[in-house]
Motif scaffolding. Structure first.
Motif, PDB file in Angstrom:
ATOM      1  N   ALA A  48      18.045   6.952   7.156  1.00 36.15           N
ATOM      2  CA  ALA A  48      18.267   5.512   7.399  1.00 36.15           C
ATOM      3  C   ALA A  48      17.818   5.073   8.792  1.00 36.15           C
ATOM      4  O   ALA A  48      17.072   4.097   8.910  1.00 36.15           O
ATOM      5  CB  ALA A  48      19.731   5.159   7.151  1.00 36.15           C
ATOM      6  N   PRO A  49      18.224   5.760   9.870  1.00 32.52           N
ATOM      7  CA  PRO A  49      17.760   5.311  11.186  1.00 32.52           C
ATOM      8  C   PRO A  49      16.244   5.443  11.364  1.00 32.52           C
ATOM      9  O   PRO A  49      15.613   4.593  11.997  1.00 32.52           O
ATOM     10  CB  PRO A  49      18.502   6.196  12.186  1.00 32.52           C
ATOM     11  N   ARG A  50      15.643   6.476  10.796  1.00 29.02           N
ATOM     12  CA  ARG A  50      14.190   6.645  10.893  1.00 29.02           C
ATOM     13  C   ARG A  50      13.470   5.537  10.136  1.00 29.02           C
ATOM     14  O   ARG A  50      12.477   4.999  10.604  1.00 29.02           O
ATOM     15  CB  ARG A  50      13.759   7.999  10.334  1.00 29.02           C
ATOM     16  N   CYS A  51      13.989   5.190   8.961  1.00 29.29           N
ATOM     17  CA  CYS A  51      13.367   4.123   8.171  1.00 29.29           C
ATOM     18  C   CYS A  51      13.570   2.761   8.831  1.00 29.29           C
ATOM     19  O   CYS A  51      12.694   1.902   8.758  1.00 29.29           O
ATOM     20  CB  CYS A  51      13.906   4.132   6.748  1.00 29.29           C
ATOM     21  N   THR A  52      14.694   2.563   9.481  1.00 28.88           N
ATOM     22  CA  THR A  52      14.922   1.309  10.201  1.00 28.88           C
ATOM     23  C   THR A  52      13.856   1.140  11.283  1.00 28.88           C
ATOM     24  O   THR A  52      13.285   0.052  11.449  1.00 28.88           O
ATOM     25  CB  THR A  52      16.333   1.291  10.827  1.00 28.88           C
ATOM     26  N   ALA A  53      13.560   2.217  11.999  1.00 27.83           N
ATOM     27  CA  ALA A  53      12.517   2.160  13.036  1.00 27.83           C
ATOM     28  C   ALA A  53      11.142   1.968  12.399  1.00 27.83           C
ATOM     29  O   ALA A  53      10.325   1.192  12.882  1.00 27.83           O
ATOM     30  CB  ALA A  53      12.539   3.433  13.871  1.00 27.83           C
ATOM     31  N   ARG A  54      10.879   2.665  11.299  1.00 26.31           N
ATOM     32  CA  ARG A  54       9.581   2.584  10.623  1.00 26.31           C
ATOM     33  C   ARG A  54       9.319   1.163  10.101  1.00 26.31           C
ATOM     34  O   ARG A  54       8.199   0.675  10.170  1.00 26.31           O
ATOM     35  CB  ARG A  54       9.550   3.583   9.461  1.00 26.31           C
ATOM     36  N   CYS A  55      10.345   0.513   9.572  1.00 25.09           N
ATOM     37  CA  CYS A  55      10.196  -0.806   8.945  1.00 25.09           C
ATOM     38  C   CYS A  55      10.489  -1.966   9.898  1.00 25.09           C
ATOM     39  O   CYS A  55      10.542  -3.115   9.475  1.00 25.09           O
ATOM     40  CB  CYS A  55      11.110  -0.896   7.725  1.00 25.09           C
TER      41      CYS A  55
ATOM     42  N   LYS B 127      11.136  -6.302   5.052  1.00 23.53           N
ATOM     43  CA  LYS B 127      12.065  -5.232   5.438  1.00 23.53           C
ATOM     44  C   LYS B 127      12.780  -4.598   4.254  1.00 23.53           C
ATOM     45  O   LYS B 127      12.915  -3.388   4.196  1.00 23.53           O
ATOM     46  CB  LYS B 127      13.090  -5.763   6.437  1.00 23.53           C
ATOM     47  N   LYS B 128      13.256  -5.406   3.307  1.00 23.37           N
ATOM     48  CA  LYS B 128      14.038  -4.871   2.199  1.00 23.37           C
ATOM     49  C   LYS B 128      13.234  -3.885   1.336  1.00 23.37           C
ATOM     50  O   LYS B 128      13.678  -2.754   1.131  1.00 23.37           O
ATOM     51  CB  LYS B 128      14.593  -6.020   1.353  1.00 23.37           C
ATOM     52  N   PRO B 129      12.047  -4.267   0.832  1.00 24.02           N
ATOM     53  CA  PRO B 129      11.285  -3.274   0.058  1.00 24.02           C
ATOM     54  C   PRO B 129      10.809  -2.099   0.913  1.00 24.02           C
ATOM     55  O   PRO B 129      10.773  -0.957   0.444  1.00 24.02           O
ATOM     56  CB  PRO B 129      10.105  -4.057  -0.511  1.00 24.02           C
ATOM     57  N   CYS B 130      10.474  -2.360   2.166  1.00 20.65           N
ATOM     58  CA  CYS B 130      10.051  -1.277   3.060  1.00 20.65           C
ATOM     59  C   CYS B 130      11.167  -0.249   3.213  1.00 20.65           C
ATOM     60  O   CYS B 130      10.946   0.949   3.079  1.00 20.65           O
ATOM     61  CB  CYS B 130       9.649  -1.840   4.419  1.00 20.65           C
ATOM     62  N   MET B 131      12.382  -0.745   3.463  1.00 17.12           N
ATOM     63  CA  MET B 131      13.530   0.165   3.619  1.00 17.12           C
ATOM     64  C   MET B 131      13.804   0.930   2.325  1.00 17.12           C
ATOM     65  O   MET B 131      14.087   2.128   2.352  1.00 17.12           O
ATOM     66  CB  MET B 131      14.780  -0.610   4.047  1.00 17.12           C
ATOM     67  N   PHE B 132      13.723   0.245   1.185  1.00 17.42           N
ATOM     68  CA  PHE B 132      13.993   0.887  -0.104  1.00 17.42           C
ATOM     69  C   PHE B 132      13.034   2.057  -0.321  1.00 17.42           C
ATOM     70  O   PHE B 132      13.450   3.183  -0.605  1.00 17.42           O
ATOM     71  CB  PHE B 132      13.873  -0.128  -1.248  1.00 17.42           C
ATOM     72  N   PHE B 133      11.736   1.790  -0.199  1.00 17.06           N
ATOM     73  CA  PHE B 133      10.753   2.843  -0.467  1.00 17.06           C
ATOM     74  C   PHE B 133      10.719   3.900   0.634  1.00 17.06           C
ATOM     75  O   PHE B 133      10.517   5.081   0.357  1.00 17.06           O
ATOM     76  CB  PHE B 133       9.369   2.238  -0.713  1.00 17.06           C
ATOM     77  N   CYS B 134      10.928   3.495   1.862  1.00 14.92           N
ATOM     78  CA  CYS B 134      10.964   4.469   2.956  1.00 14.92           C
ATOM     79  C   CYS B 134      12.108   5.460   2.752  1.00 14.92           C
ATOM     80  O   CYS B 134      11.921   6.665   2.885  1.00 14.92           O
ATOM     81  CB  CYS B 134      11.108   3.752   4.296  1.00 14.92           C
ATOM     82  N   GLN B 135      13.282   4.949   2.389  1.00 16.08           N
ATOM     83  CA  GLN B 135      14.425   5.841   2.184  1.00 16.08           C
ATOM     84  C   GLN B 135      14.227   6.730   0.961  1.00 16.08           C
ATOM     85  O   GLN B 135      14.622   7.895   0.966  1.00 16.08           O
ATOM     86  CB  GLN B 135      15.710   5.036   2.095  1.00 16.08           C
TER      87      GLN B 135
ATOM     88  N   GLY C  29       6.225   5.938  14.414  1.00 12.93           N
ATOM     89  CA  GLY C  29       5.636   4.610  14.560  1.00 12.93           C
ATOM     90  C   GLY C  29       5.997   3.690  13.409  1.00 12.93           C
ATOM     91  O   GLY C  29       6.715   4.063  12.478  1.00 12.93           O
ATOM     92  N   THR C  30       5.487   2.477  13.481  1.00 12.10           N
ATOM     93  CA  THR C  30       5.794   1.489  12.462  1.00 12.10           C
ATOM     94  C   THR C  30       4.714   1.393  11.395  1.00 12.10           C
ATOM     95  O   THR C  30       4.889   0.724  10.376  1.00 12.10           O
ATOM     96  CB  THR C  30       5.963   0.090  13.103  1.00 12.10           C
ATOM     97  N   TYR C  31       3.584   2.064  11.608  1.00 16.16           N
ATOM     98  CA  TYR C  31       2.482   1.997  10.648  1.00 16.16           C
ATOM     99  C   TYR C  31       1.576   3.204  10.849  1.00 16.16           C
ATOM    100  O   TYR C  31       1.396   3.679  11.967  1.00 16.16           O
ATOM    101  CB  TYR C  31       1.678   0.702  10.878  1.00 16.16           C
TER     102      TYR C  31
END
Length: 115
Positions: A58-65, A71-79, A91-93
């Motif tokens: 979760a914290p890594r995905c928060t930084a990534r997104c 943000k919502k779909p990014c967080m969903f798929f990142c997690q 990084g973010t990208y």
């Protein structure tokens, strides 16, 4: 030899000796390699496959997104990707080469699944 030529020759020899001593000292005096800053080491932690614990996603995905407008779909798929691969690229990208699993997981259409 005249006195002036003798003095000039003496200065030249002295300068050559000083230079030789400096070069020799530089060869023998080696400093240990500088330690990598802790922040850079911490930055790469979690960027290689399998290096994270599931609760760290979760914290890594928060930084990534953090830089996206979606943000919502990014967080969903990142997690989802982090749970499978146990890594999130730095990084973010981009930077997906650090996590091949994250990079190679594709959608049914063949696009990248992980942000």
């Amino acid at each position: 030899m005249e006195r002036r030529q003798y003095t000039l020759m003496l200065c030249l020899v002295t300068m050559m000796l000083i230079l030789l001593i400096e070069v020799q000292a530089a060869k023998t005096t080696t400093e240990p390699p500088a330690a990598e800053p802790q922040s850079a080491t911490f930055h790469m932690y979690g960027a290689t496959q399998g290096s994270l614990q599931p609760q760290e996603c979760a914290p890594r995905c928060t930084a990534r997104c953090s830089a996206t407008a979606y943000k919502k779909p990014c967080m969903f798929f990142c997690q989802k990707c982090c749970a499978k691969c146990l890594c999130v690229p730095p990084g973010t990208y981009g930077n997906k080469q650090f996590c091949p699993c994250y990079n190679n997981w594709k959608t049914k259409r063949g696009g990248p699944k992980c942000p």
